[in-house]
Design an enzyme around this catalytic site. Structure first.
Site, PDB file in Angstrom:
ATOM      1  N   HIS A  70       0.974  -0.733   0.231  1.00  0.00           N
ATOM      2  CA  HIS A  70      -0.030  -0.011  -0.360  1.00  0.00           C
ATOM      3  C   HIS A  70       0.368   1.174   0.022  1.00  0.00           C
ATOM      4  O   HIS A  70       0.330   3.167  -0.208  1.00  0.00           O
ATOM      5  CB  HIS A  70      -0.620  -0.347   1.634  1.00  0.00           C
ATOM      6  CG  HIS A  70      -2.173   1.111   0.946  1.00  0.00           C
ATOM      7  ND1 HIS A  70      -2.279   2.157   2.273  1.00  0.00           N
ATOM      8  CD2 HIS A  70      -2.760   1.432   0.262  1.00  0.00           C
ATOM      9  CE1 HIS A  70      -3.692   1.945   1.571  1.00  0.00           C
ATOM     10  NE2 HIS A  70      -4.040   1.550   0.412  1.00  0.00           N
ATOM     11  N   LYS A  73       3.083   4.306  -1.717  1.00  0.00           N
ATOM     12  CA  LYS A  73       2.973   5.061  -2.298  1.00  0.00           C
ATOM     13  C   LYS A  73       3.872   6.456  -2.689  1.00  0.00           C
ATOM     14  O   LYS A  73       3.855   7.192  -1.185  1.00  0.00           O
ATOM     15  CB  LYS A  73       1.240   6.002  -2.324  1.00  0.00           C
ATOM     16  CG  LYS A  73       0.746   5.515  -2.680  1.00  0.00           C
ATOM     17  CD  LYS A  73      -0.907   6.012  -2.030  1.00  0.00           C
ATOM     18  CE  LYS A  73      -2.244   4.703  -2.368  1.00  0.00           C
ATOM     19  NZ  LYS A  73      -1.983   3.675  -1.552  1.00  0.00           N
ATOM     20  N   HIS A  83      -9.236  10.687  -0.007  1.00  0.00           N
ATOM     21  CA  HIS A  83      -7.991   9.684   0.027  1.00  0.00           C
ATOM     22  C   HIS A  83      -7.275  10.426   0.411  1.00  0.00           C
ATOM     23  O   HIS A  83      -5.649   8.840   1.114  1.00  0.00           O
ATOM     24  CB  HIS A  83      -8.068   9.273  -1.783  1.00  0.00           C
ATOM     25  CG  HIS A  83      -7.211   8.502  -1.601  1.00  0.00           C
ATOM     26  ND1 HIS A  83      -6.005   7.634  -1.337  1.00  0.00           N
ATOM     27  CD2 HIS A  83      -7.638   6.956  -1.688  1.00  0.00           C
ATOM     28  CE1 HIS A  83      -5.821   6.362  -1.927  1.00  0.00           C
ATOM     29  NE2 HIS A  83      -7.128   5.682  -1.889  1.00  0.00           N
ATOM     30  N   LYS A 113      -4.892  10.649   4.418  1.00  0.00           N
ATOM     31  CA  LYS A 113      -4.841  10.570   5.346  1.00  0.00           C
ATOM     32  C   LYS A 113      -3.519  10.852   7.014  1.00  0.00           C
ATOM     33  O   LYS A 113      -2.710  11.333   6.122  1.00  0.00           O
ATOM     34  CB  LYS A 113      -4.280   8.187   5.625  1.00  0.00           C
ATOM     35  CG  LYS A 113      -4.921   7.737   4.747  1.00  0.00           C
ATOM     36  CD  LYS A 113      -4.704   7.668   3.223  1.00  0.00           C
ATOM     37  CE  LYS A 113      -5.105   6.179   2.304  1.00  0.00           C
ATOM     38  NZ  LYS A 113      -6.173   5.995   1.861  1.00  0.00           N
TER      39      LYS A 113
END
Length: 639
Positions: A295, A297, A525, A527
């Site tokens: 996950h 990025k 999107h 966090k």
């Protein structure tokens, strides 16, 4: 057994932890069918009763569902290969955009009955597995079947209306339907004056002033940041043809390494996407623990002039760079060290160089060896942030503090300091997906994660009473009124199966509100996690990360707290005031104001957050919303 709160009533079931981190490829080409249970099954089962009141709190009649129909899994016939990207929720959003279902204020009786049937049955695709041991024995176990008198007939979804050329007026103006204005890619970033190097992405459909100082991927990869030689793209979801187009023509054939976590069919599809591009290579991240994902990025950019790191929250797909709120940190341009420099040279006060190398080494991938060597050869001493990574594994002893939320706890203990009236300083978490927290807050949220987020300084003592914890997650109405409308919920994959097990969590929820930044209608999107003063004008620390609110991302303690287990790769950064010679961060009220300078910290949503009202519901992707139109005049019926 059922639980009820102001934010919905669902019957508890035993189902998988379904969050943003769980790959949907496992569910590809799978459908469910209703079947009659075996007539001779005499095991005692408790009937499941769910009184469904609308998630919009309408005055329509309620419907009693007296049983949960058993399900069998059947594989669909092979279909021609198509490009499938992201979670099942994102695929549903894409289908809804391609064939939208129009809202009808006065539908025919037959359509109305179909809508009611869809809503009454929402969320009853029961699962027989659960990776949360605390939930075992609750609801329907594997092999158990309810005993209805008669199976309900299968109701087909309302017929989808083909998308017409003429679209309904958008409350966000005609620019909503324009891809990118001519001046969209004009950036006003001045690297010399940037203190925190934390940016939001540009959003199509917002006033130009709300994109001032924001960044698009084309700008990140453009020559204004350096003469690119090679790059690495770490991510969860890729659209390779789109990604290639984001590189400027002069860099379009420069080598790119893609680091991913895809397996089997989804890996084959990814490789197939890259066939036309000879300059693309792949590195598959090792995922040895079930339900873990890659996950992270991140971009590693190697230039003629030096080296740069970009840590972000966006997937490598157009939807994530179009009308969603994303965040990113861009490092300074790191220069090459003098030849013959020792390995310890070029380290920052935050040990960013050491930690980045250690994170890359955790992949155990030969493809990353040359990049590790390049990092060693550059001067990263100008870095003022701390790296927070997660890598899959079970860790004991001192290794427990290397990854996940225990890594964050260690950094907060060592690099922050206590503040007066500390118990009144709330912690705020903001995310786009939610995993299984357990049957009450003591299972993980309060027992582990909240303790980490409330750590300030090295005292180590628990603060009593507990500081407030505010969780920011979009409501149904936030999604409905967004730039994308209901399809924005495709990037908010909170499922009914998870939500119905943890209604207690919804009492923490606050709405996504970003009026001062102009981002209220661009669904998040991004966090973020932070500790704020009681009046929300100061921050004790701030985190931006790929990690959602889940144990898979942040890790969970095991074996009487002697071991921590992490499922996924995640990456984020921690800002602490001491690294910037400050005691606290001052909150910048208007992120896009040129008058406040860069001394204020740009929080991407409004403070204080607004608590859910009794009429608000958290967005749940796999149930229908048909009683109110979104900004495109459509409804949401997941297939």
């Amino acid at each position: 057994m059922s639980q009820e709160s102001a934010h919905g009533k669902w019957t508890l079931s035993d189902s998988d932890d379904d969050d943003d981190d769980v790959p949907s490829s496992q569910a590809n080409n799978i459908k469910t069918e209703r079947v009659e249970p075996p007539k001779q099954d005499t095991r005692k089962t408790e009937p499941l009763t769910r009184k469904v009141d609308s998630f919009f709190h309408s005055n329509t009649d309620t419907t009693d569902v007296k049983y949960a129909p058993s399900l069998v899994v059947k594989k669909e016939e092979e279909k021609p290969s198509v490009l499938v990207m992201g979670s099942e929720a994102r695929q549903t959003a894409h289908a809804n955009q391609q064939k939208p279902m129009k809202f009808e204020s006065n539908p025919s009786p037959s359509v109305k009955r179909k809508r009611e049937t869809e809503e009454a049955g929402a969320g009853w695709a029961m699962s027989s597995s659960d990776d949360d041991d605390d939930n075992k024995g609750k609801g329907i176990r594997a092999g158990q079947q309810a005993q209805p008198k008669k199976a309900a007939p299968v109701q087909s979804s309302p017929k989808r209306v083909k998308k017409e050329d003429t679209r309904p007026p958008s409350p966000h103006g005609r620019t909503y339907y324009i891809d990118e204005p001519p001046d969209y890619f004009e950036t006003s970033i001045n690297e010399e004056t940037e203190t925190y190097r934390f940016y939001l992405n540009k959003v199509v459909g917002l006033d130009k002033k709300y994109n001032t100082g924001a960044v698009h991927i084309r700008e990140i990869l453009s020559p204004m940041f350096g003469t690119l030689k090679e790059s690495v793209q770490f991510n969860y979801c890729f659209d390779i043809p789109w990604m290639v187009k984001q590189y400027p023509p002069e860099f379009s054939d420069k080598p790119v390494l893609i680091v991913h976590g895809e397996k089997r069919e989804s890996k084959a599809r990814l490789i197939q996407q890259a066939q036309p591009y000879a300059h693309i290579r792949f590195c598959q991240a090792k995922l040895d623990i079930a339900f873990g994902t890659h996950h992270t990025k991140m971009m590693l950019l190697w230039y003629v002039e030096g080296f740069r790191v970009v840590i972000l929250t966006s997937n490598m797909i157009r939807a994530d760079w179009y009308q969603k709120t994303q965040g990113m940190w861009m490092s300074p341009l790191y220069p090459l060290l003098p030849e013959g420099s020792p390995e310890t040279a070029g380290e920052s006060p935050t040990y960013f160089k050491r930690d980045l190398i250690e994170y890359l080494q955790a992949y155990r991938a030969p493809e990353l060896s040359e990049w590790i060597q390049r990092i060693k050869e550059h001067d990263l001493s100008e870095t003022s942030i701390y790296l927070i990574g997660s890598t899959p594994g079970r860790y004991v002893g001192s290794d427990m503090e290397k990854w996940g939320h225990l890594r964050l706890r260690k950094l907060l203990k060592e690099h922050t300091r206590p503040v007066p009236n500390e118990e009144a300083w709330p912690v705020i978490g903001q995310f786009s997906s939610i995993g299984s927290m357990g049957l009450d807050k003591t299972k993980w949220l309060a027992a582990e994660f909240q303790r980490t987020l409330t750590t300030l300084g090295g005292g180590g003592k628990s603060v009593r009473p507990e500081p407030p914890m505010l969780l920011v997650y979009p409501s149904v109405d936030d999604v409905r009124r967004s730039l994308e409308g209901y399809p924005a919920g495709g990037s908010l994959p909170y499922s009914i199966q998870t939500a119905q097990r943890q209604l207690w969590l919804h009492n923490y929820f606050h709405r996504w509100g970003a009026e001062t930044t102009g981002r209220s209608h661009a669904m998040p999107h991004i966090k973020t996690y932070m500790r704020a003063s009681p009046d929300f004008t100061e921050l004790a620390w701030f985190v931006v990360t790929s990690a959602n609110l889940s144990k898979a991302a942040w890790g969970g303690l095991e074996k009487n707290n002697t071991q921590v287990m992490v499922r996924s790769y995640e990456l984020g950064i921690l800002f602490v005031p001491s690294a910037f010679n400050l005691s606290t961060f001052r909150v910048q009220k208007n992120v896009f104001s040129a008058n406040e300078g860069s001394s204020g910290f740009p929080v991407p949503f409004d403070l204080p957050p607004q608590r859910y009202s009794s009429k608000d519901q958290p967005w749940i992707w796999n149930i229908p919303y048909t009683q109110g139109p979104d900004t495109h005049g459509n409804i949401w019926v997941p297939s």
